[in-house]
Design a protein around this motif. Sequence first.
Motif, PDB file in Angstrom:
ATOM      1  N   ASP A  68      14.923 -48.237 -11.879  1.00 46.68           N
ATOM      2  CA  ASP A  68      14.655 -48.773 -13.207  1.00 46.68           C
ATOM      3  C   ASP A  68      15.948 -49.265 -13.851  1.00 46.68           C
ATOM      4  N   TRP A  69      17.017 -48.487 -13.735  1.00 44.64           N
ATOM      5  CA  TRP A  69      18.309 -48.899 -14.280  1.00 44.64           C
ATOM      6  C   TRP A  69      18.765 -50.221 -13.676  1.00 44.64           C
ATOM      7  N   MET A  70      18.511 -50.409 -12.393  1.00 42.33           N
ATOM      8  CA  MET A  70      18.968 -51.607 -11.687  1.00 42.33           C
ATOM      9  C   MET A  70      18.007 -52.788 -11.872  1.00 42.33           C
ATOM     10  N   GLY A  71      16.786 -52.504 -12.319  1.00 39.28           N
ATOM     11  CA  GLY A  71      15.797 -53.562 -12.425  1.00 39.28           C
ATOM     12  C   GLY A  71      15.343 -54.070 -11.074  1.00 39.28           C
ATOM     13  N   ILE A  72      15.197 -53.156 -10.130  1.00 40.72           N
ATOM     14  CA  ILE A  72      14.862 -53.517  -8.755  1.00 40.72           C
ATOM     15  C   ILE A  72      13.579 -52.802  -8.344  1.00 40.72           C
ATOM     16  N   TRP A 177      24.937 -46.689 -25.952  1.00 38.74           N
ATOM     17  CA  TRP A 177      25.491 -47.947 -25.438  1.00 38.74           C
ATOM     18  C   TRP A 177      25.205 -48.132 -23.954  1.00 38.74           C
ATOM     19  N   PHE A 178      25.000 -47.022 -23.239  1.00 32.95           N
ATOM     20  CA  PHE A 178      24.733 -47.122 -21.805  1.00 32.95           C
ATOM     21  C   PHE A 178      23.456 -47.932 -21.568  1.00 32.95           C
ATOM     22  N   GLU A 179      22.403 -47.605 -22.327  1.00 33.42           N
ATOM     23  CA  GLU A 179      21.137 -48.304 -22.154  1.00 33.42           C
ATOM     24  C   GLU A 179      21.102 -49.642 -22.887  1.00 33.42           C
ATOM     25  N   SER A 180      21.832 -49.755 -23.994  1.00 33.71           N
ATOM     26  CA  SER A 180      21.773 -50.993 -24.772  1.00 33.71           C
ATOM     27  C   SER A 180      22.724 -52.073 -24.257  1.00 33.71           C
ATOM     28  N   ASP A 181      23.841 -51.679 -23.644  1.00 26.10           N
ATOM     29  CA  ASP A 181      24.858 -52.648 -23.226  1.00 26.10           C
ATOM     30  C   ASP A 181      25.034 -52.730 -21.702  1.00 26.10           C
ATOM     31  N   LEU A 182      25.297 -51.584 -21.088  1.00 29.08           N
ATOM     32  CA  LEU A 182      25.604 -51.598 -19.655  1.00 29.08           C
ATOM     33  C   LEU A 182      24.384 -51.969 -18.811  1.00 29.08           C
ATOM     34  N   LEU A 183      23.256 -51.308 -19.039  1.00 27.10           N
ATOM     35  CA  LEU A 183      22.102 -51.528 -18.165  1.00 27.10           C
ATOM     36  C   LEU A 183      21.575 -52.964 -18.203  1.00 27.10           C
ATOM     37  N   PRO A 184      21.496 -53.613 -19.373  1.00 29.29           N
ATOM     38  CA  PRO A 184      21.064 -55.021 -19.332  1.00 29.29           C
ATOM     39  C   PRO A 184      21.992 -55.900 -18.497  1.00 29.29           C
ATOM     40  N   ASP A 185      23.300 -55.632 -18.550  1.00 30.35           N
ATOM     41  CA  ASP A 185      24.249 -56.402 -17.759  1.00 30.35           C
ATOM     42  C   ASP A 185      24.036 -56.131 -16.263  1.00 30.35           C
ATOM     43  N   LEU A 186      23.845 -54.861 -15.913  1.00 30.03           N
ATOM     44  CA  LEU A 186      23.574 -54.500 -14.524  1.00 30.03           C
ATOM     45  C   LEU A 186      22.314 -55.192 -14.020  1.00 30.03           C
ATOM     46  N   LYS A 187      21.258 -55.165 -14.810  1.00 29.07           N
ATOM     47  CA  LYS A 187      19.997 -55.793 -14.398  1.00 29.07           C
ATOM     48  C   LYS A 187      20.141 -57.301 -14.213  1.00 29.07           C
ATOM     49  N   ARG A 188      20.894 -57.929 -15.099  1.00 26.80           N
ATOM     50  CA  ARG A 188      21.104 -59.373 -14.962  1.00 26.80           C
ATOM     51  C   ARG A 188      21.851 -59.683 -13.672  1.00 26.80           C
ATOM     52  N   VAL A 190      22.130 -57.790 -10.875  1.00 26.77           N
ATOM     53  CA  VAL A 190      21.287 -57.498  -9.716  1.00 26.77           C
ATOM     54  C   VAL A 190      20.210 -58.571  -9.568  1.00 26.77           C
ATOM     55  N   GLY A 191      19.596 -58.969 -10.672  1.00 24.90           N
ATOM     56  CA  GLY A 191      18.558 -59.989 -10.614  1.00 24.90           C
ATOM     57  C   GLY A 191      19.076 -61.312 -10.072  1.00 24.90           C
ATOM     58  N   ALA A 192      20.258 -61.702 -10.497  1.00 23.70           N
ATOM     59  CA  ALA A 192      20.833 -62.946 -10.009  1.00 23.70           C
ATOM     60  C   ALA A 192      21.097 -62.891  -8.508  1.00 23.70           C
ATOM     61  N   VAL A 193      21.575 -61.734  -8.034  1.00 23.80           N
ATOM     62  CA  VAL A 193      21.832 -61.588  -6.609  1.00 23.80           C
ATOM     63  C   VAL A 193      20.529 -61.622  -5.809  1.00 23.80           C
ATOM     64  N   LEU A 194      19.514 -60.942  -6.300  1.00 22.46           N
ATOM     65  CA  LEU A 194      18.232 -60.923  -5.597  1.00 22.46           C
ATOM     66  C   LEU A 194      17.611 -62.315  -5.570  1.00 22.46           C
TER      67      LEU A 194
END
Length: 197
Positions: A68-72, A177-188, A190-194
Amino acid sequence: MTDELIRKIGKCDLCAENFALTATQHRPRPVPWFRAGTPIMVAGQAPGMRVHKEGKPFWDRSGDRLRDWMGISHAQFYDRDLVSVLPTAFCFPGYDAKGADLPPPPRCWDRWHAEALQHIGTPQVRVIVGSYAIRRHLGLKGPMSEIVAQWRTHAPGTYVLPHPSWRNNGWLRKHPWFESDLLPDLKRTVGAVLNSA
């Protein structure tokens, strides 16, 4: 080459005597899950009891939260052409007398990780999960909160996360901030790579 390396790791029993002395008294069951050239690498700590039984990394509630954190998706996470999972130790280290997870045995890292890391190559995204993995992969020590808070200063594509265990629910509440800032960046990322894979 991947199959041969995974076969060798899968037969490893370096820690058999140590595991026999734990509260669980279990046999080694390495869980190697990687392939050369995967665009995403998840560097974790060590398998838990459920992973030990099932033979798949992050096959538990912590894995659900991590995905869920990774959006995968589940299917994407277990596609070895997309994701390599490289724990600090390939085997479940067992429980101590109080029922707590024992730390990953250093001998596993010493024996296998240089070869495994070289084989995987340079992934586009590295997700480094938990304090043991952070120390091994980045050489960083200190409070988890400070290390994760510096996520923008790490190498491009490198994300440092606390372990996704329920035991860290309190930490997550204290650090919104972990869920509001870091995780959206991580998901973006990972999504771009996928999407490009």
